[in-house]
Design a protein around this motif. Structure first.
Motif, PDB file in Angstrom:
ATOM      1  N   ILE A 159       0.837  -1.201   0.000  1.00 43.70           N
ATOM      2  CA  ILE A 159       0.000   0.000   0.000  1.00 43.70           C
ATOM      3  C   ILE A 159       0.873   1.254   0.000  1.00 43.70           C
ATOM      4  N   GLY A 160       1.909   1.256   0.846  1.00 41.55           N
ATOM      5  CA  GLY A 160       2.800   2.404   0.919  1.00 41.55           C
ATOM      6  C   GLY A 160       3.560   2.650  -0.368  1.00 41.55           C
ATOM      7  N   GLU A 161       4.014   1.566  -1.015  1.00 40.79           N
ATOM      8  CA  GLU A 161       4.757   1.734  -2.266  1.00 40.79           C
ATOM      9  C   GLU A 161       3.856   2.244  -3.393  1.00 40.79           C
ATOM     10  N   VAL A 162       2.612   1.840  -3.384  1.00 41.55           N
ATOM     11  CA  VAL A 162       1.662   2.344  -4.381  1.00 41.55           C
ATOM     12  C   VAL A 162       1.444   3.838  -4.185  1.00 41.55           C
ATOM     13  N   ILE A 163       1.271   4.249  -2.919  1.00 36.32           N
ATOM     14  CA  ILE A 163       0.966   5.645  -2.617  1.00 36.32           C
ATOM     15  C   ILE A 163       2.198   6.540  -2.731  1.00 36.32           C
ATOM     16  N   VAL A 164       3.316   6.102  -2.120  1.00 38.25           N
ATOM     17  CA  VAL A 164       4.503   6.959  -2.019  1.00 38.25           C
ATOM     18  C   VAL A 164       5.420   6.819  -3.232  1.00 38.25           C
ATOM     19  N   LEU A 165       5.685   5.568  -3.649  1.00 33.93           N
ATOM     20  CA  LEU A 165       6.648   5.327  -4.720  1.00 33.93           C
ATOM     21  C   LEU A 165       6.004   5.026  -6.070  1.00 33.93           C
ATOM     22  N   ARG A 166       4.663   5.026  -6.102  1.00 35.02           N
ATOM     23  CA  ARG A 166       3.921   4.834  -7.356  1.00 35.02           C
ATOM     24  C   ARG A 166       4.223   3.501  -8.029  1.00 35.02           C
ATOM     25  N   LYS A 167       4.378   2.457  -7.243  1.00 35.64           N
ATOM     26  CA  LYS A 167       4.660   1.135  -7.798  1.00 35.64           C
ATOM     27  C   LYS A 167       3.380   0.435  -8.224  1.00 35.64           C
ATOM     28  N   LYS A 168       3.531  -0.523  -9.126  1.00 37.36           N
ATOM     29  CA  LYS A 168       2.412  -1.357  -9.571  1.00 37.36           C
ATOM     30  C   LYS A 168       2.800  -2.819  -9.392  1.00 37.36           C
ATOM     31  N   PHE A 169       1.822  -3.654  -9.072  1.00 34.89           N
ATOM     32  CA  PHE A 169       2.092  -5.060  -8.779  1.00 34.89           C
ATOM     33  C   PHE A 169       1.249  -5.957  -9.680  1.00 34.89           C
TER      34      PHE A 169
END
Length: 318
Positions: free
Chosen positions: A117-127
């Motif tokens: 969740i944090g990487e999606v919000i902060v680092l704009r990652k996709k999984f």
């Protein structure tokens, strides 16, 4: 083969360093806090911070390491990372004391969800879909294990979930600080500890633990003293290995390593500490979560050969 400019060998050795250190310190912490019933988590935290600051100051004087001198501008660059670090330390020690090693490790897998969740919000990652499915499988196992937990401790559950949140926040923010603020791995260790130190000291003083700490009968037991020294030295080593793993491998690879070492500790912990109560529902839930974690780690490792843009954090899982 290269991952963000880092060879797979270096990636693997860094992860193994973190995993080994983490396994040893979990066992030592459990022994000191549960088997010996040491009364003050705040004192353990305080000593770990003092050891870290002292070691880094001496190492800097000897020219072994370099990091920015303490300044208002540097403090602004790393905040609120030191406070997250302190909260992570205290909640981790508290939940270790309250829960069996097995349930502590299983519940730590919520860190994966928080990191994603944090990487999606902060680092704009996709999984990928398979990544999401394996994470859901892990968490399904956690829920089943919770239902079958015969030694349920509400305070312990609350502390470990807080620990999960702070671990996720720390792993993401430390990467962000390292990428953009150029503090360095050693600098992060130093600032985390030196800024947290006065807060930790005040917490210890107002906790009322001074008398119980001084009168603790375990100080006369040489083996307890050995383990107490060990957890404080390893606290420094673990901090370094965690930062090293996060910076070199990325925040989610850091958590992949966490999943793999926790699988080993989860099953070994059933026979260590004396506070695990077996039930088939709990054991099945633990196993489902462990399998999900292993598959998740395999999926993450398979992404190592995919090209990544320079200086962007790697995508992995824990």
């Amino acid at each position: 083969m290269v991952r963000c400019g880092v060879s797979q060998v270096r990636w693997l050795l860094t992860a193994l360093f973190y995993m080994t250190t983490s396994c040893v310190i979990v066992a030592a912490n459990k022994s000191v806090l549960t088997l010996y019933r040491f009364p003050s988590i705040q004192f353990v935290t305080l000593v770990q911070l003092i050891v870290t600051v002292t070691v880094l100051e001496v190492a800097k004087l000897l020219g072994l390491v370099t990091y920015p001198s303490l300044s208002v501008s540097s403090v602004k660059k790393v905040m609120p990372l030191p406070l997250i670090h302190l909260a992570n330390l205290i909640s981790g020690l508290g939940s270790t004391q309250s829960l069996s090693i097995s349930m502590f490790q299983v519940l730590r897998r919520f860190t994966v969800l928080f990191v994603m969740i944090g990487e999606v919000i902060v680092l704009r990652k996709k999984f990928s879909i398979i990544t999401v499915i394996t994470v859901m499988a892990m968490l399904l196992g956690v829920i089943i294990a919770f239902i079958g937990d015969l030694a349920y401790d509400g305070a312990g559950y609350g502390l470990v979930l807080l620990n999960d949140f702070f671990t996720a926040a720390y792993s993401i923010y430390v990467k962000k600080v390292n990428d953009k603020k150029q503090i360095g791995k050693v600098g992060l260790m130093y600032y985390n500890s030196v800024i947290s130190l006065p807060v930790s000291a005040i917490t210890f003083l107002i906790s009322g633990d001074i008398e119980t700490t001084l009168s603790f009968q375990g100080w006369s037991d040489w083996w307890f003293c050995v383990q107490f020294v060990m957890i404080n030295i390893l606290g420094f080593v673990l901090m370094y290995s965690a930062i090293l793993c996060t910076v070199i491998c990325g925040p989610l690879t850091y958590n992949v390593a966490g999943v793999m070492k926790s699988t080993l500790i989860t099953y070994a912990g059933m026979g260590f500490g004396g506070d695990y109560m077996f039930s088939w529902v709990n054991f099945i839930g633990i196993t489902i979560s462990a399998i999900g974690g292993i598959v998740y780690s395999a999926v993450s490792f398979s992404t190592l050969d995919q090209s990544q843009e320079p200086r962007k954090p790697a995508v992995s899982i824990a």
